[in-house]
Scaffold this active site. Structure first.
Site, PDB file in Angstrom:
ATOM      1  N   PHE A 106     -65.854  29.497  15.438  1.00 54.06           N
ATOM      2  CA  PHE A 106     -66.544  30.187  16.533  1.00 54.06           C
ATOM      3  C   PHE A 106     -67.373  31.368  16.048  1.00 54.06           C
ATOM      4  O   PHE A 106     -67.643  32.298  16.787  1.00 54.06           O
ATOM      5  CB  PHE A 106     -65.554  30.591  17.641  1.00 54.06           C
ATOM      6  CG  PHE A 106     -65.206  29.420  18.511  1.00 54.06           C
ATOM      7  CD1 PHE A 106     -65.813  29.236  19.738  1.00 54.06           C
ATOM      8  CD2 PHE A 106     -64.315  28.458  18.074  1.00 54.06           C
ATOM      9  CE1 PHE A 106     -65.527  28.127  20.516  1.00 54.06           C
ATOM     10  CE2 PHE A 106     -64.025  27.352  18.834  1.00 54.06           C
ATOM     11  CZ  PHE A 106     -64.629  27.183  20.055  1.00 54.06           C
ATOM     12  N   ASP A 111     -58.198   9.205  41.231  1.00 52.76           N
ATOM     13  CA  ASP A 111     -59.452   9.927  41.464  1.00 52.76           C
ATOM     14  C   ASP A 111     -59.987   9.516  42.816  1.00 52.76           C
ATOM     15  O   ASP A 111     -59.836   8.361  43.232  1.00 52.76           O
ATOM     16  CB  ASP A 111     -60.494   9.629  40.372  1.00 52.76           C
ATOM     17  CG  ASP A 111     -61.491  10.767  40.226  1.00 52.76           C
ATOM     18  OD1 ASP A 111     -61.378  11.552  39.266  1.00 52.76           O
ATOM     19  OD2 ASP A 111     -62.364  10.901  41.126  1.00 52.76           O
ATOM     20  N   CYS A 159     -67.089  24.877  30.775  1.00 48.93           N
ATOM     21  CA  CYS A 159     -65.940  25.800  30.759  1.00 48.93           C
ATOM     22  C   CYS A 159     -66.314  27.261  30.488  1.00 48.93           C
ATOM     23  O   CYS A 159     -66.057  28.125  31.322  1.00 48.93           O
ATOM     24  CB  CYS A 159     -64.913  25.335  29.746  1.00 48.93           C
ATOM     25  SG  CYS A 159     -64.045  23.862  30.296  1.00 48.93           S
ATOM     26  N   ALA A 173     -73.791  31.345  14.678  1.00 49.45           N
ATOM     27  CA  ALA A 173     -74.849  31.912  15.519  1.00 49.45           C
ATOM     28  C   ALA A 173     -75.712  30.782  16.088  1.00 49.45           C
ATOM     29  O   ALA A 173     -75.844  29.723  15.473  1.00 49.45           O
ATOM     30  CB  ALA A 173     -75.701  32.862  14.687  1.00 49.45           C
ATOM     31  N   GLY A 174     -76.279  31.011  17.247  1.00 49.43           N
ATOM     32  CA  GLY A 174     -77.108  29.970  17.859  1.00 49.43           C
ATOM     33  C   GLY A 174     -77.739  30.463  19.143  1.00 49.43           C
ATOM     34  O   GLY A 174     -77.831  31.679  19.383  1.00 49.43           O
ATOM     35  N   LYS A 206     -65.796   5.743  40.095  1.00 52.54           N
ATOM     36  CA  LYS A 206     -65.116   6.013  38.824  1.00 52.54           C
ATOM     37  C   LYS A 206     -63.913   5.088  38.658  1.00 52.54           C
ATOM     38  O   LYS A 206     -63.715   4.492  37.602  1.00 52.54           O
ATOM     39  CB  LYS A 206     -64.662   7.484  38.822  1.00 52.54           C
ATOM     40  CG  LYS A 206     -64.516   8.073  37.458  1.00 52.54           C
ATOM     41  CD  LYS A 206     -64.260   9.568  37.530  1.00 52.54           C
ATOM     42  CE  LYS A 206     -65.442  10.371  37.077  1.00 52.54           C
ATOM     43  NZ  LYS A 206     -65.187  11.788  36.884  1.00 52.54           N
ATOM     44  N   THR A 233     -58.093  24.789  35.161  1.00 53.51           N
ATOM     45  CA  THR A 233     -58.166  26.218  34.818  1.00 53.51           C
ATOM     46  C   THR A 233     -58.270  27.019  36.116  1.00 53.51           C
ATOM     47  O   THR A 233     -59.250  26.880  36.848  1.00 53.51           O
ATOM     48  CB  THR A 233     -59.386  26.474  33.924  1.00 53.51           C
ATOM     49  OG1 THR A 233     -59.251  25.665  32.756  1.00 53.51           O
ATOM     50  CG2 THR A 233     -59.502  27.940  33.532  1.00 53.51           C
TER      51      THR A 233
HETATM   52  P1  NAD Z   1     -64.289  16.651  35.869  1.00 58.72           P
HETATM   53  O1  NAD Z   1     -65.287  17.002  36.898  1.00 58.72           O
HETATM   54  O2  NAD Z   1     -64.702  15.890  34.652  1.00 58.72           O
HETATM   55  O3  NAD Z   1     -63.096  15.830  36.537  1.00 58.72           O
HETATM   56  C1  NAD Z   1     -62.490  16.190  37.746  1.00 58.72           C
HETATM   57  C2  NAD Z   1     -62.193  14.917  38.537  1.00 58.72           C
HETATM   58  O4  NAD Z   1     -61.459  15.262  39.702  1.00 58.72           O
HETATM   59  C3  NAD Z   1     -63.462  14.196  39.009  1.00 58.72           C
HETATM   60  O5  NAD Z   1     -63.440  12.860  38.528  1.00 58.72           O
HETATM   61  C4  NAD Z   1     -63.335  14.241  40.544  1.00 58.72           C
HETATM   62  O6  NAD Z   1     -63.849  13.063  41.163  1.00 58.72           O
HETATM   63  C5  NAD Z   1     -61.843  14.364  40.730  1.00 58.72           C
HETATM   64  N1  NAD Z   1     -61.398  14.896  42.020  1.00 58.72           N
HETATM   65  C6  NAD Z   1     -61.899  15.933  42.732  1.00 58.72           C
HETATM   66  N2  NAD Z   1     -61.199  16.111  43.872  1.00 58.72           N
HETATM   67  C7  NAD Z   1     -60.231  15.164  43.873  1.00 58.72           C
HETATM   68  C8  NAD Z   1     -59.197  14.821  44.779  1.00 58.72           C
HETATM   69  N3  NAD Z   1     -59.014  15.500  45.914  1.00 58.72           N
HETATM   70  N4  NAD Z   1     -58.404  13.765  44.486  1.00 58.72           N
HETATM   71  C9  NAD Z   1     -58.577  13.066  43.345  1.00 58.72           C
HETATM   72  N5  NAD Z   1     -59.541  13.341  42.455  1.00 58.72           N
HETATM   73  C10 NAD Z   1     -60.355  14.383  42.710  1.00 58.72           C
HETATM   74  O7  NAD Z   1     -63.610  18.039  35.444  1.00 58.72           O
HETATM   75  P2  NAD Z   1     -62.903  18.382  34.052  1.00 58.72           P
HETATM   76  O8  NAD Z   1     -63.922  18.749  33.048  1.00 58.72           O
HETATM   77  O9  NAD Z   1     -61.912  17.322  33.741  1.00 58.72           O
HETATM   78  O10 NAD Z   1     -62.166  19.730  34.451  1.00 58.72           O
HETATM   79  C11 NAD Z   1     -61.025  19.736  35.281  1.00 58.72           C
HETATM   80  C12 NAD Z   1     -60.338  21.094  35.152  1.00 58.72           C
HETATM   81  O11 NAD Z   1     -59.883  21.261  33.806  1.00 58.72           O
HETATM   82  C13 NAD Z   1     -61.230  22.282  35.444  1.00 58.72           C
HETATM   83  O12 NAD Z   1     -60.458  23.297  36.021  1.00 58.72           O
HETATM   84  C14 NAD Z   1     -61.689  22.722  34.056  1.00 58.72           C
HETATM   85  O13 NAD Z   1     -62.029  24.092  34.020  1.00 58.72           O
HETATM   86  C15 NAD Z   1     -60.447  22.460  33.242  1.00 58.72           C
HETATM   87  N6  NAD Z   1     -60.677  22.235  31.816  1.00 58.72           N
HETATM   88  C16 NAD Z   1     -61.740  21.500  31.388  1.00 58.72           C
HETATM   89  C17 NAD Z   1     -61.931  21.275  30.032  1.00 58.72           C
HETATM   90  C18 NAD Z   1     -63.119  20.502  29.540  1.00 58.72           C
HETATM   91  O14 NAD Z   1     -63.421  20.593  28.344  1.00 58.72           O
HETATM   92  N7  NAD Z   1     -63.791  19.724  30.380  1.00 58.72           N
HETATM   93  C19 NAD Z   1     -61.026  21.811  29.095  1.00 58.72           C
HETATM   94  C20 NAD Z   1     -59.930  22.521  29.574  1.00 58.72           C
HETATM   95  C21 NAD Z   1     -59.774  22.731  30.931  1.00 58.72           C
END
Ligand code: NAD
Length: 434
Positions: A251, A30, A262, A254-255, A35, A123
């Protein structure tokens, strides 16, 4: 296998811990120094049930490590996952700058003679895989061998560890047999059904799946509006619909609408993607409209009961977008708090896990915070349940009533039983049921 995950957030960190748990050697990267420092010091920067123990066990077993260096992570890994943010732009389309940057960073450290699989777990819009491959080719001058694969993630926050350990399915989109074989090897220990597709289809599956789930929520919310107008009970209707195995009960609660990091962004993205491709998915605009209406209608009910919201002491239980998480990004509960504050209400909030992040990111300026549900409700002229945390359902309703100024209870998540709440003397209002 040796795996690197770039981006150690909700998806990257939990995936990394689960890959390590089944025996792989994982480096989580990261670029947020704080972090990584926290993780190296044994602190887990997000709340997710079971995650902390999993991380500690696998760090001790030397299967999981953390670094800020992409070069270090990529150098030892046969497979490199990208799990960085893909936030929305003002027009709803996806900001792919994080993905593009990581693609360049990977390209800069790929070495000739080493084959690497680059996996997009974030995503992303359909056709992003092609762009990632082009970018890596353009920025890697060594001619290093690599393939790009799409492997969308379907975990749900709040039960991410169990979702990752026991997924309904694993989608692997790729055009190279060699890359797909390595991906299958990674996922073999999870004993889950694997669907292999081309890259474009895999990318589309994620947006289509999330949009469908959001559609189900808006569908039942629209039904709830009809229930309110007709005196029917949306929960009974949802049970009756959901007992049909072709539909399912999930899913259909209702709410006050879906939120989180996401659904809102993925639905907006799918609309933008469809428009860019010349096939506008207008149904999803209605999904968005219904979602927004739910919150407005709910606030209207509070306003109707209190007449004027200005200076009214209102307690709100819940800030996170769903229970069992500390994630407050794009949470309807947070938006609700801000709507009330904007109308001049005197709002006090309580959330079991989300308050710290809401304050850190300055999401609820103008609202007070409390350290327990009852403390938030003290002297309140109305109480709103905005997130369906289980502990809220267990609160002593007699104590709650005695502590409030006026026993007005607005349940935005249909968490309580109406008859029970009324039996304690509350004027109880919920969604789609009397
Ligand atoms: P997040 O913000 O919790 O984590 C992303 C991490 O990437 C952060 O810690 C950030 O510091 C790091 N980061 C950014 N640029 C970077 C780089 N150049 N090098 C290294 N680290 C870097 O995001 P998330 O919730 O984990 O989501 C990530 C992806 O997964 C998104 O596309 C999201 O849509 C998808 N996704 C999320 C979920 C969910 O429930 N959170 C579920 C499925 C898919």
């Amino acid at each position: 296998m040796n795996i690197c995950i770039i981006g150690s957030g909700y998806v990257g960190l939990v995936s990394g811990a689960c890959f390590a748990e089944v025996g792989h050697h994982v480096t989580c990267v990261d670029n947020d120094q704080r972090k990584i420092d926290a993780l190296l010091a044994g602190k887990v920067p997000i709340y997710e049930p079971g995650l902390e123990e999993l991380i500690h066990q696998n760090v001790s077993a030397k299967r999981l490590q953390f670094t800020t260096s992409t070069a270090e992570g990529v150098s030892n890994a046969e497979v490199v996952f990208i799990a960085v943010p893909t936030p929305p732009q003002p027009d709803g389309s996806v900001d792919l700058s994080y993905i593009e940057k990581v693609a360049r960073e990977i390209a800069a450290v790929l070495q000739p003679g080493q084959y690497r699989v680059i996996v997009d777990k974030s995503t992303v819009p359909v056709k992003t895989g092609e762009k990632v491959a082009d970018t890596i080719r353009r920025y890697n001058k060594t001619g290093a061998e690599f393939d790009v694969v799409s492997n969308p993630e379907f975990l749900r926050e709040g039960c991410a560890v169990s979702d990752l350990m026991k997924p309904d399915r694993i989608v692997i989109g790729g055009n190279s047999e060699r890359a797909i074989a390595l991906m299958q090897k990674i996922y073999e220990p999870f004993l889950a059904p694997v669907l292999v597709t081309d890259i474009n289809s895999a990318e589309l599956i994620k947006h289509a799946a999330n949009s469908f789930l959001a559609l189900k929520i808006s569908y039942i919310n629209a039904v709830a509006q009809i229930c309110e107008a007709s005196g029917a009970n949306v929960e009974k209707v949802a049970d009756g619909i959901g007992m049909d195995r072709r539909i399912g009960r999930n899913f259909l609660n209702a709410g006050i609408g879906y939120g989180g990091s996401c659904f809102p962004k993925d639905i907006a993205a799918f609309i933008a993607i469809s428009e860019n491709l010349g096939v506008p998915f207008t149904l999803l605009k209605e999904v968005q409209r219904i979602n927004r209406t739910q919150r407005d209608r709910f606030i209207a009910k509070v306003r109707e009961a209190l007449w004027v919201l200005k200076d009214k002491k209102i307690a709100v239980w819940g800030l996170t977008f769903k229970p069992d998480t500390d994630d407050v990004r794009s949470s309807v509960a947070v938006e609700l708090v801000n709507d009330l504050v904007a109308e001049g209400a005197d709002v006090t909030v309580y959330d079991p896990k989300g308050t710290e992040k809401a304050l850190e990111f300055k999401l609820i300026e103008g609202a007070k915070t409390a350290s327990s549900p009852l403390e938030a409700a003290r002297d309140a002229e109305a109480l709103i349940i905005a997130t369906e945390w289980k502990p809220f359902a267990a609160v002593d309703l007699a104590a709650l009533k005695s502590i409030m100024h006026t026993p007005l209870l607005f349940d935005g998540r249909n968490l309580l039983d109406p008859e029970t709440a009324r039996s304690f003397g509350f004027t109880y209002t919920s969604i789609g049921r009397e």
